[in-house]
Write a protein that holds these residues in place. Structure first.
Motif, PDB file in Angstrom:
ATOM      1  N   ARG A   1       0.831  -1.200   0.000  1.00  0.00           N
ATOM      2  CA  ARG A   1       0.000   0.000   0.000  1.00  0.00           C
ATOM      3  C   ARG A   1       0.866   1.250   0.000  1.00  0.00           C
ATOM      4  O   ARG A   1       1.858   1.363   0.589  1.00  0.00           O
ATOM      5  CB  ARG A   1      -0.942   0.008   1.178  1.00  0.00           C
ATOM      6  CG  ARG A   1      -0.246  -0.419   2.463  1.00  0.00           C
ATOM      7  CD  ARG A   1      -1.139  -0.396   3.674  1.00  0.00           C
ATOM      8  NE  ARG A   1      -2.230  -1.323   3.572  1.00  0.00           N
ATOM      9  CZ  ARG A   1      -3.489  -0.928   3.643  1.00  0.00           C
ATOM     10  NH1 ARG A   1      -3.790   0.341   3.743  1.00  0.00           N
ATOM     11  NH2 ARG A   1      -4.445  -1.803   3.606  1.00  0.00           N
TER      12      ARG A   1
ATOM     13  N   GLY B   1      -3.882  -0.439  14.028  1.00  0.00           N
ATOM     14  CA  GLY B   1      -3.444  -1.267  15.145  1.00  0.00           C
ATOM     15  C   GLY B   1      -4.112  -0.852  16.439  1.00  0.00           C
ATOM     16  O   GLY B   1      -4.979   0.018  16.458  1.00  0.00           O
TER      17      GLY B   1
ATOM     18  N   THR C   1      -0.005   2.798  14.970  1.00  0.00           N
ATOM     19  CA  THR C   1       0.649   3.723  14.050  1.00  0.00           C
ATOM     20  C   THR C   1      -0.374   4.789  13.692  1.00  0.00           C
ATOM     21  O   THR C   1      -1.514   4.470  13.386  1.00  0.00           O
ATOM     22  CB  THR C   1       1.041   3.046  12.713  1.00  0.00           C
ATOM     23  OG1 THR C   1       0.569   1.703  12.736  1.00  0.00           O
ATOM     24  CG2 THR C   1       2.520   3.113  12.468  1.00  0.00           C
TER      25      THR C   1
ATOM     26  N   GLY D   1       5.513   4.527   3.557  1.00  0.00           N
ATOM     27  CA  GLY D   1       5.062   4.480   4.941  1.00  0.00           C
ATOM     28  C   GLY D   1       4.646   5.827   5.486  1.00  0.00           C
ATOM     29  O   GLY D   1       4.273   5.944   6.650  1.00  0.00           O
TER      30      GLY D   1
HETATM   31  N1  ADP Z   1      -3.991  -2.037   7.709  1.00  0.00           N
HETATM   32  C1  ADP Z   1      -2.955  -1.561   8.390  1.00  0.00           C
HETATM   33  N2  ADP Z   1      -2.653  -2.061   9.600  1.00  0.00           N
HETATM   34  C2  ADP Z   1      -1.633  -1.594  10.308  1.00  0.00           C
HETATM   35  N3  ADP Z   1      -0.834  -0.616   9.891  1.00  0.00           N
HETATM   36  C3  ADP Z   1      -1.070  -0.068   8.684  1.00  0.00           C
HETATM   37  C4  ADP Z   1      -2.151  -0.526   7.862  1.00  0.00           C
HETATM   38  N4  ADP Z   1      -2.135   0.216   6.730  1.00  0.00           N
HETATM   39  C5  ADP Z   1      -1.119   1.071   6.834  1.00  0.00           C
HETATM   40  N5  ADP Z   1      -0.469   0.909   7.997  1.00  0.00           N
HETATM   41  C6  ADP Z   1       0.650   1.693   8.474  1.00  0.00           C
HETATM   42  O1  ADP Z   1       0.310   3.052   8.326  1.00  0.00           O
HETATM   43  C7  ADP Z   1       1.413   3.794   7.849  1.00  0.00           C
HETATM   44  C8  ADP Z   1       1.046   4.491   6.543  1.00  0.00           C
HETATM   45  O2  ADP Z   1       0.884   3.525   5.532  1.00  0.00           O
HETATM   46  P1  ADP Z   1       0.532   3.885   4.037  1.00  0.00           P
HETATM   47  O3  ADP Z   1      -0.622   4.821   4.065  1.00  0.00           O
HETATM   48  O4  ADP Z   1       0.357   2.616   3.300  1.00  0.00           O
HETATM   49  O5  ADP Z   1       1.841   4.633   3.538  1.00  0.00           O
HETATM   50  P2  ADP Z   1       2.382   4.914   2.070  1.00  0.00           P
HETATM   51  O6  ADP Z   1       1.290   4.624   1.100  1.00  0.00           O
HETATM   52  O7  ADP Z   1       2.777   6.337   2.107  1.00  0.00           O
HETATM   53  O8  ADP Z   1       3.546   4.018   1.871  1.00  0.00           O
HETATM   54  C9  ADP Z   1       2.577   2.833   7.698  1.00  0.00           C
HETATM   55  O9  ADP Z   1       3.359   2.926   8.863  1.00  0.00           O
HETATM   56  C10 ADP Z   1       1.883   1.486   7.614  1.00  0.00           C
HETATM   57  O10 ADP Z   1       2.716   0.500   8.135  1.00  0.00           O
END
Ligand code: ADP
Ligand code: MG
Lengths: 375, 226
Positions: free
Chosen positions: A375, B15, B21, B44
Motif C-alpha cells: 500500500r 493497530g 501507528t 510508509g
Molecule cells: N492495515 C494496516 N494495519 C496496520 N498498519 C497499517 C495498515 N495500513 C497502513 N499501515 C501503516 O500506516 C502507515 C502508513 O501507511 P501507508 O498509508 O500505506 O503509507 P504509504 O502509502 O505512504 O507508503 C505505515 O506505517 C503502515 O505501516
C-alpha cells in the motif's frame, strides 16, 4: 451476469472439472432412482395392482413375514364380508414356488390363490380368466420375457402339479422379485400342503388361506374388525413391508441416496469455498469500486446456478440414456420422471446452499484489502 | 462553495494497544474541481491511507471527509454507493480482474448501477492509447498497459473525484510523463478533483499543487522546491 459469464468462460477448465463431478453425481442419482423404483416395482408391483384396500392376516404374525407365515381360517372371509363398510372380501393365498415349463424353462413363481370369479381374480389381457378347470394359471406379462408362453404347461417342482397357462396379465405383476401366477384357491391349497396330484390332501388344507383380501369404504374401522374376527389387518401399503426383502432394500437405497445428497452438497460447497477464497482479492476490488453486496452475491450465485444447472441437466440426460439401456436387461430398473425431476432439483438446491454458505463468508470482505500488500 | 474534495483535520490510526501507528495525523486538504494535486513522500508516510480515507474505503478516527457536498461518514452501504457514483480509484497495484479483457475491465463499473453520464469504454481506451489491445486480458499486458487500463476504468463513470495511487511505479520515464499528463488533461477537461500519490518527483510539473507527506502529516510545497 456480466462477470458471471466471463468468469465461467475464462476459468472453463476449472468449471468443466467441477461440472463433470456434478454431472457424475447426477448420473448416479438417476441410476439409483431407477434402481429403487425398479426394485419397488419388482418387489410389490403385483400387490399394488390388487384391487384391495387391506389384507387381514393371522393375528400376532411377524409383520415383515406376514405373507409367508400367516395362516387364516377360510371362515373369516365371510365374517369380514359382513362387516360395515366392507364391500368385498375374498380368500387370498400366497406361496413362492419353483417350476419348469414344458418348454424346459425354469421359472420362479409367486402363486396367488384366488377363488375364480372373486373380486381379486384378475382379467387377463390375453387368453381367458381362471375357469372351472383346477389346473389353470394366469401369469404376469413379465413371465413371457422369462420364456413362458400362453398354452405352456407349467409343472411345480417337488409337488408335481401341472398348470396350463390360459391367460397373460397386462404389464408387470411381480412379488418378491418373482413373477406372479394366479391359480384357483383349491389348487393353491393343495400345492401349499405339498399334496401331489391324485393324493389325498390333509383335512385342514381346504380350510386355510394366507389372508382375507378386503375392499372397504374409506374410514372403515379395521381395528374393530380385527378384534371381532381375530385377525391382524394391514392396509395394502403397509403390506408391502411384509413382502420379502422390501424394507431392507428400500431403506438401503434411501440411505445411499441421502448420503449422495449430503456428499454432493459438501463437494459443491467445498468447491465454491475454494473458488470464492481464490476470488477474494477480486471481490475486494469490486467492493472498493463500489459494487453493492447484492451485486457480488448475485454474481457468485449466478455462477453456481449456471454450473449446477448445466451439469445436472447433462448428468440426468446421460443417466436417462444409460437407464434406458439398463431397462432392457433383466436388472430391476425403472425410470420415473417424477422422482428424477425431484432428484435433479434437489441436487441443484443443495449445491446452491453449499455455494451460498461459501459466498456469504466472503461477500463482506473489507474493500480496504483491495489496496493490496504494498500500500 | 463546496470543494471537489475536503479533508478536515482527519486522523487515522492503525493497530491497537502498544502497537498503534498514526497513518494520518490531523490532515487537512482541499482540492477544487478541475484541479490535480500531487502528494509526495517516502514509503510508509501515509499516502495510501490518505487516498483510502478520501475514497471512502475506510472511516477516519477523527475529522470529516466531504466529496462535493456529500459526507463520507455513513454506513459501508452508503459509502459503496458514493464510491460507484462519484469516485474513480486507480489502485497502486492496478487490480484488474484476471478474467476480463481490457474493454470489459472498463465496462465493469458501469454494471454496478445506473450511470447517466457514462463514457464509451472503447473511446476511453483509445484515449489512453490502448484501443489496439482492447481484447487482451491482464496477463497479456505489460505493467504500463495495465496501469492505463486501470485509469480508463476509473474514468468511465465520469467521477467527481479521481484518486490515483503511485501511477508511475511500473513505468519508465517517458511513460510516466505520458500518464501524468493524461491525468492532468482529463482532470482539467472533465473538471474532476484529482489526487495523485507518487514518489516520482519528475512528474510533479504536470500538477497544479504539490503536498509533501511525512509521518502522517501533510504540508504544502511548490513543485520547484521539491
Ligand atoms: N492495515 C494496516 N494495519 C496496520 N498498519 C497499517 C495498515 N495500513 C497502513 N499501515 C501503516 O500506516 C502507515 C502508513 O501507511 P501507508 O498509508 O500505506 O503509507 P504509504 O502509502 O505512504 O507508503 C505505515 O506505517 C503502515 O505501516
Ligand atoms: Mg502506498
Amino acid at each position: 451476469m456480466f462477470l458471471t459469464i466471463r468468469e465461467l468462460v475464462f476459468a472453463r477448465s476449472r468449471f468443466a472439472l467441477m461440472g463433470t463431478v456434478v454431472a457424475l453425481i447426477a448420473i448416479l442419482m438417476v441410476l439409483l432412482s431407477g434402481l429403487s423404483v425398479g426394485l419397488v416395482d419388482d418387489g410389490v408391483s403385483g400387490l399394488k395392482k390388487l384391487p384391495v384396500t387391506s389384507l387381514a392376516f393371522e393375528r400376532g404374525v411377524a409383520g415383515d413375514a406376514a405373507f409367508s407365515r400367516s395362516v387364516v381360517d377360510l371362515g373369516t372371509v365371510d365374517e369380514w364380508a359382513e362387516r360395515d363398510g366392507v364391500t368385498d372380501a375374498a380368500p387370498y393365498g400366497n406361496t413362492l414356488v419353483n417350476a419348469k415349463t414344458n418348454g424346459d424353462v425354469d421359472i420362479d413363481l409367486a402363486l396367488f390363490g384366488v377363488q375364480p370369479g372373486s373380486f381379486i381374480d384378475p382379467e387377463p389381457a390375453r387368453g381367458t380368466r381362471l375357469g372351472s378347470d383346477p389346473n389353470e394359471i394366469v401369469v404376469s406379462a413379465t413371465a413371457l420375457d422369462a420364456g413362458v408362453r400362453l398354452g405352456d404347461v407349467v409343472t411345480v417342482d417337488r409337488v408335481g402339479t401341472e398348470l396350463t397357462v390360459v391367460g397373460v396379465l397386462d404389464g408387470q405383476h411381480t412379488y418378491g422379485h418373482v413373477d406372479i401366477g394366479y391359480i384357483p384357491l383349491r389348487t393353491w391349497q393343495e400345492i401349499r400342503t405339498g399334496t401331489a396330484p391324485g393324493a389325498q390332501a390333509p383335512a385342514h388344507a381346504y380350510e386355510e388361506i394366507t389372508a382375507v383380501a378386503v375392499r372397504s369404504a374409506s374410514g372403515t374401522d379395521l381395528a374393530a374388525g380385527d378384534r371381532e374376527v381375530g385377525t391382524m389387518s394391514m392396509t395394502l401399503e403397509e403390506s408391502f413391508g411384509a413382502s420379502p426383502g422390501y424394507t431392507a432394500e428400500t431403506s438401503t437405497l434411501q440411505m445411499i441416496q441421502v448420503f449422495l445428497y449430503a456428499i454432493s452438497a459438501l463437494v459443491v460447497g467445498a468447491f465454491f469455498t475454494v473458488l470464492t477464497i481464490q476470488r477474494k482479492p477480486e471481490i475486494a476490488v469490486l467492493r472498493a469500486m463500489g459494487a453493492s453486496t447484492r451485486y457480488v452475491l448475485r454474481d457468485s450465485l449466478a455462477q453456481s446456478l449456471v454450473l449446477l444447472t448445466i451439469s445436472t441437466v447433462l448428468g440426468v440426460g446421460i443417466g436417462v440414456a444409460a437407464g434406458a439401456a439398463i431397462s432392457s436387461t433383466p436388472m430391476p430398473f425403472s425410470l420415473d420422471p417424477g422422482s428424477i425431476a425431484v432428484a435433479g432439483l434437489l441436487l441443484v438446491v443443495l449445491g446452491m446452499a453449499g455455494a451460498a454458505i461459501a459466498v456469504l463468508r466472503i461477500v463482506k470482505v473489507d474493500p480496504l484489502t483491495a489496496l493490496g500488500g504494498n500500500r | 462553495m463546496s470543494a471537489g474534495l475536503l479533508l478536515d483535520e482527519v486522523t487515522l490510526r492503525h493497530g491497537d494497544g502498544e502497537d498503534i501507528t498514526t497513518a494520518l495525523d490531523e490532515v487537512t486538504l482541499r482540492v477544487e474541481e478541475g484541479e490535480i494535486v500531487a502528494v509526495v513522500g517516502p514509503s510508509g508516510a501515509g499516502k495510501s491511507s490518505l487516498l483510502a480515507v478520501a475514497g471512502g474505503l475506510t472511516v477516519p478516527d477523527a475529522g470529516r471527509v466531504l466529496v462535493g457536498d456529500v459526507d463520507l461518514s455513513g454506513t459501508e452501504r452508503d459509502r459503496a454507493r458514493i464510491r460507484r457514483e462519484r469516485i474513480g480509484y486507480v489502485f497502486q497495484s492496478n487490480n484488474l480482474i484476471p478474467s476480463l479483457t481490457a474493454v470489459d475491465q472498463v465496462r465493469l463499473p458501469l454494471t454496478f448501477g445506473r450511470h447517466d453520464a457514462s463514457r464509451d469504454p472503447l473511446e476511453l481506451l483509445a484515449e489512453v492509447g490502448m484501443e489496439h489491445k482492447a481484447g487482451r486480458r491482464p496477463h497479456e499486458l505489460s505493467g504500463g498497459e495495465r496501469q492505463r487500463v486501470g485509469i480508463a476504468r476509473a474514468l468511465v463513470t465520469r467521477p467527481r473525484l479521481l484518486l490515483v495511487d503511485e501511477p508511475t511505479a511500473a513505468l519508465d520515464r517517458r511513460r510516466s510523463h505520458e500518464v501524468v499528463e493524461l491525468l492532468a488533461k482529463e482532470t482539467h477537461h472533465l473538471r474532476m478533483a484529482t489526487v495523485v500519490v507518487t514518489h516520482d518527483h519528475d512528474v510533479l510539473r504536470h500538477c497544479d499543487r504539490v503536498y509533501e507527506m511525512a509521518d502522517g502529516r501533510l504540508k504544502p510545497t511548490r513543485p520547484a522546491l521539491v
